[in-house]
Design a protein around this motif. Structure first.
Motif, mmCIF file in Angstrom:
data_model
loop_
_atom_site.group_PDB
_atom_site.id
_atom_site.type_symbol
_atom_site.label_atom_id
_atom_site.label_comp_id
_atom_site.label_asym_id
_atom_site.label_seq_id
_atom_site.Cartn_x
_atom_site.Cartn_y
_atom_site.Cartn_z
ATOM 1 N N GLU A 75 80.873 52.601 17.610
ATOM 2 C CA GLU A 75 80.365 53.370 18.545
ATOM 3 C C GLU A 75 80.331 54.874 18.156
ATOM 4 O O GLU A 75 79.221 55.610 18.319
ATOM 5 C CB GLU A 75 81.335 53.593 19.868
ATOM 6 N N ALA A 76 81.202 55.342 17.243
ATOM 7 C CA ALA A 76 81.015 56.574 16.617
ATOM 8 C C ALA A 76 79.833 56.599 15.543
ATOM 9 O O ALA A 76 79.061 57.682 15.509
ATOM 10 C CB ALA A 76 82.258 56.975 15.639
ATOM 11 N N VAL A 77 79.571 55.673 14.826
ATOM 12 C CA VAL A 77 78.345 55.577 13.963
ATOM 13 C C VAL A 77 76.892 55.536 14.633
ATOM 14 O O VAL A 77 76.166 56.338 14.356
ATOM 15 C CB VAL A 77 78.633 54.305 12.977
ATOM 16 N N ALA A 78 77.029 54.740 15.708
ATOM 17 C CA ALA A 78 75.914 54.880 16.965
ATOM 18 C C ALA A 78 75.537 55.927 17.443
ATOM 19 O O ALA A 78 74.491 56.622 17.515
ATOM 20 C CB ALA A 78 76.070 53.696 17.783
ATOM 21 N N LYS A 79 76.619 56.910 17.701
ATOM 22 C CA LYS A 79 76.586 58.165 18.499
ATOM 23 C C LYS A 79 76.090 59.264 17.418
ATOM 24 O O LYS A 79 75.537 60.240 18.132
ATOM 25 C CB LYS A 79 77.660 58.483 19.033
ATOM 26 N N GLU A 80 76.253 59.178 16.257
ATOM 27 C CA GLU A 80 75.988 60.318 15.362
ATOM 28 C C GLU A 80 74.873 60.125 14.275
ATOM 29 O O GLU A 80 75.012 58.961 13.722
ATOM 30 C CB GLU A 80 77.383 60.688 14.440
ATOM 31 N N SER A 81 73.759 60.605 14.405
ATOM 32 C CA SER A 81 72.656 60.432 13.367
ATOM 33 C C SER A 81 73.126 60.586 12.055
ATOM 34 O O SER A 81 72.393 59.929 11.135
ATOM 35 C CB SER A 81 71.569 61.410 13.850
ATOM 36 N N THR A 82 73.819 61.215 11.775
ATOM 37 C CA THR A 82 74.469 61.602 10.449
ATOM 38 C C THR A 82 75.031 60.200 9.640
ATOM 39 O O THR A 82 74.847 59.881 8.540
ATOM 40 C CB THR A 82 75.656 62.590 10.376
ATOM 41 N N PHE A 83 75.432 59.282 10.647
ATOM 42 C CA PHE A 83 76.022 58.279 10.074
ATOM 43 C C PHE A 83 75.010 56.856 10.158
ATOM 44 O O PHE A 83 75.348 55.759 10.071
ATOM 45 C CB PHE A 83 77.205 57.804 11.077
ATOM 46 N N ASP A 84 73.811 57.248 10.437
ATOM 47 C CA ASP A 84 72.570 56.235 10.458
ATOM 48 C C ASP A 84 72.686 55.262 9.297
ATOM 49 O O ASP A 84 72.403 54.040 9.330
ATOM 50 C CB ASP A 84 71.304 56.960 10.639
ATOM 51 N N PHE A 85 72.956 55.824 8.227
ATOM 52 C CA PHE A 85 73.041 55.045 6.972
ATOM 53 C C PHE A 85 74.017 53.900 6.775
ATOM 54 O O PHE A 85 74.129 52.904 5.976
ATOM 55 C CB PHE A 85 73.119 55.891 5.841
ATOM 56 N N LEU A 86 74.899 54.254 7.783
ATOM 57 C CA LEU A 86 76.183 53.123 8.069
ATOM 58 C C LEU A 86 75.909 52.242 8.969
ATOM 59 O O LEU A 86 76.756 50.931 9.030
ATOM 60 C CB LEU A 86 77.479 53.930 8.256
ATOM 61 N N GLN A 87 74.644 52.156 9.789
ATOM 62 C CA GLN A 87 74.591 50.942 10.669
ATOM 63 C C GLN A 87 74.488 49.563 10.169
ATOM 64 O O GLN A 87 75.258 49.073 10.857
ATOM 65 C CB GLN A 87 73.030 51.408 11.446
ATOM 66 N N ASP A 88 74.124 49.316 8.978
ATOM 67 C CA ASP A 88 74.122 48.147 8.451
ATOM 68 C C ASP A 88 75.376 47.475 8.078
ATOM 69 O O ASP A 88 75.650 46.341 8.263
ATOM 70 C CB ASP A 88 73.070 47.810 7.261
#
Length: 131
Positions: A75-88
Protein backbone atom coordinates in the motif's frame (compact mmCIF):
# COMPACT_ATOMS: atom_id res chain seq x y z
CA UNK A 1 25.03 17.60 6.34
CA UNK A 2 27.81 16.23 8.51
CA UNK A 3 28.01 13.12 6.33
CA UNK A 4 28.93 15.15 3.23
CA UNK A 5 31.74 16.98 5.01
CA UNK A 6 33.39 13.85 6.42
CA UNK A 7 36.38 12.33 4.65
CA UNK A 8 35.41 9.16 2.74
CA UNK A 9 37.25 6.83 5.11
CA UNK A 10 35.11 8.05 8.02
CA UNK A 11 31.74 7.68 6.36
CA UNK A 12 29.89 4.73 7.78
CA UNK A 13 27.67 2.96 5.31
CA UNK A 14 24.75 0.71 6.09
CA UNK A 15 25.23 -1.38 2.97
CA UNK A 16 28.38 -3.24 1.90
CA UNK A 17 30.18 -1.09 -0.64
CA UNK A 18 32.06 -4.08 -2.03
CA UNK A 19 28.81 -5.79 -2.97
CA UNK A 20 27.41 -2.55 -4.40
CA UNK A 21 30.51 -2.20 -6.57
CA UNK A 22 30.12 -5.79 -7.84
CA UNK A 23 26.46 -5.14 -8.69
CA UNK A 24 27.42 -1.96 -10.53
CA UNK A 25 30.12 -3.84 -12.46
CA UNK A 26 27.58 -6.41 -13.66
CA UNK A 27 26.22 -3.74 -16.01
CA UNK A 28 28.25 -4.00 -19.21
CA UNK A 29 27.83 -0.27 -19.87
CA UNK A 30 29.51 0.69 -16.59
CA UNK A 31 33.22 1.34 -16.96
CA UNK A 32 35.45 2.24 -14.07
CA UNK A 33 33.87 2.99 -10.71
CA UNK A 34 35.34 5.54 -8.32
CA UNK A 35 35.76 4.69 -4.65
CA UNK A 36 33.14 7.27 -3.70
CA UNK A 37 30.41 5.94 -6.03
CA UNK A 38 29.49 2.79 -4.01
CA UNK A 39 29.55 4.88 -0.81
CA UNK A 40 27.07 7.32 -2.35
CA UNK A 41 24.87 4.47 -3.63
CA UNK A 42 24.90 2.99 -0.11
CA UNK A 43 23.73 6.30 1.34
CA UNK A 44 21.01 6.58 -1.32
CA UNK A 45 19.82 3.06 -0.48
CA UNK A 46 19.72 3.98 3.19
CA UNK A 47 17.57 7.04 2.47
CA UNK A 48 15.27 5.12 0.10
CA UNK A 49 14.71 2.31 2.57
CA UNK A 50 14.17 4.78 5.40
CA UNK A 51 11.52 6.56 3.37
CA UNK A 52 9.83 3.29 2.38
CA UNK A 53 9.80 2.07 5.99
CA UNK A 54 8.38 5.39 7.21
CA UNK A 55 5.58 5.28 4.63
CA UNK A 56 4.82 1.63 5.44
CA UNK A 57 4.83 2.47 9.14
CA UNK A 58 2.27 5.22 8.53
CA UNK A 59 0.04 2.70 6.73
CA UNK A 60 0.50 0.23 9.60
CA UNK A 61 -0.52 2.83 12.18
CA UNK A 62 -3.52 3.89 10.07
CA UNK A 63 -4.73 0.31 10.25
CA UNK A 64 -4.21 0.19 14.03
CA UNK A 65 -1.68 -2.59 13.55
CA UNK A 66 1.63 -2.99 15.34
CA UNK A 67 3.53 -5.06 12.76
CA UNK A 68 4.49 -3.88 9.30
CA UNK A 69 3.52 -6.59 6.82
CA UNK A 70 3.67 -7.10 3.05
CA UNK A 71 0.25 -5.54 2.53
CA UNK A 72 1.37 -2.37 4.32
CA UNK A 73 4.48 -2.17 2.16
CA UNK A 74 2.41 -2.79 -0.96
CA UNK A 75 0.00 0.00 0.00
CA UNK A 76 2.86 2.40 0.77
CA UNK A 77 4.39 1.70 -2.65
CA UNK A 78 1.03 2.18 -4.35
CA UNK A 79 0.36 5.50 -2.58
CA UNK A 80 3.74 7.10 -3.33
CA UNK A 81 4.66 7.81 -6.95
CA UNK A 82 8.34 7.88 -5.92
CA UNK A 83 8.08 4.13 -5.44
CA UNK A 84 6.47 3.34 -8.81
CA UNK A 85 9.61 1.47 -9.88
CA UNK A 86 8.96 -1.01 -7.04
CA UNK A 87 5.46 -1.99 -8.21
CA UNK A 88 6.60 -5.10 -10.11
CA UNK A 89 8.72 -6.40 -7.23
CA UNK A 90 6.05 -5.73 -4.62
CA UNK A 91 3.45 -7.41 -6.85
CA UNK A 92 5.39 -10.69 -6.70
CA UNK A 93 4.85 -11.00 -2.95
CA UNK A 94 1.64 -12.87 -2.23
CA UNK A 95 0.48 -12.98 1.37
CA UNK A 96 -1.00 -16.21 2.63
CA UNK A 97 -2.25 -17.31 6.02
CA UNK A 98 0.80 -19.54 6.59
CA UNK A 99 3.54 -17.28 5.28
CA UNK A 100 2.81 -13.59 4.86
CA UNK A 101 6.11 -13.00 3.05
CA UNK A 102 5.99 -15.83 0.52
CA UNK A 103 7.62 -14.90 -2.78
CA UNK A 104 6.20 -16.09 -6.07
CA UNK A 105 8.87 -16.76 -8.69
CA UNK A 106 12.62 -17.11 -8.31
CA UNK A 107 13.36 -13.94 -10.27
CA UNK A 108 12.60 -11.82 -7.20
CA UNK A 109 15.26 -13.64 -5.20
CA UNK A 110 17.76 -13.17 -8.01
CA UNK A 111 16.83 -9.50 -8.36
CA UNK A 112 17.27 -8.83 -4.64
CA UNK A 113 20.53 -10.77 -4.28
CA UNK A 114 22.39 -10.58 -7.60
CA UNK A 115 25.74 -12.31 -7.52
CA UNK A 116 25.23 -13.19 -3.87
CA UNK A 117 27.36 -16.28 -4.04
CA UNK A 118 29.86 -15.26 -1.39
CA UNK A 119 29.58 -16.22 2.24
CA UNK A 120 28.98 -12.78 3.66
CA UNK A 121 32.46 -11.39 3.05
CA UNK A 122 31.94 -7.94 1.59
CA UNK A 123 35.31 -6.41 2.22
CA UNK A 124 37.37 -5.11 -0.65
CA UNK A 125 40.09 -2.62 -1.21
CA UNK A 126 37.59 0.06 -2.22
CA UNK A 127 35.43 -0.16 0.88
CA UNK A 128 35.86 2.68 3.39
CA UNK A 129 38.14 1.68 6.20
CA UNK A 130 37.14 2.14 9.80
CA UNK A 131 40.59 3.20 10.96
Amino acid sequence: STWARMPPKHRDTCFPTGRIKRIMQQDEEVGKISKAAPVLVSKCLELLIGDLVNKASQVTRSKNASTVNVNHLREAVAKESTFDFLQDVVGKFVPSSENEDKVVGSDVEEATHPGDDDSGSDSDENAPSSS
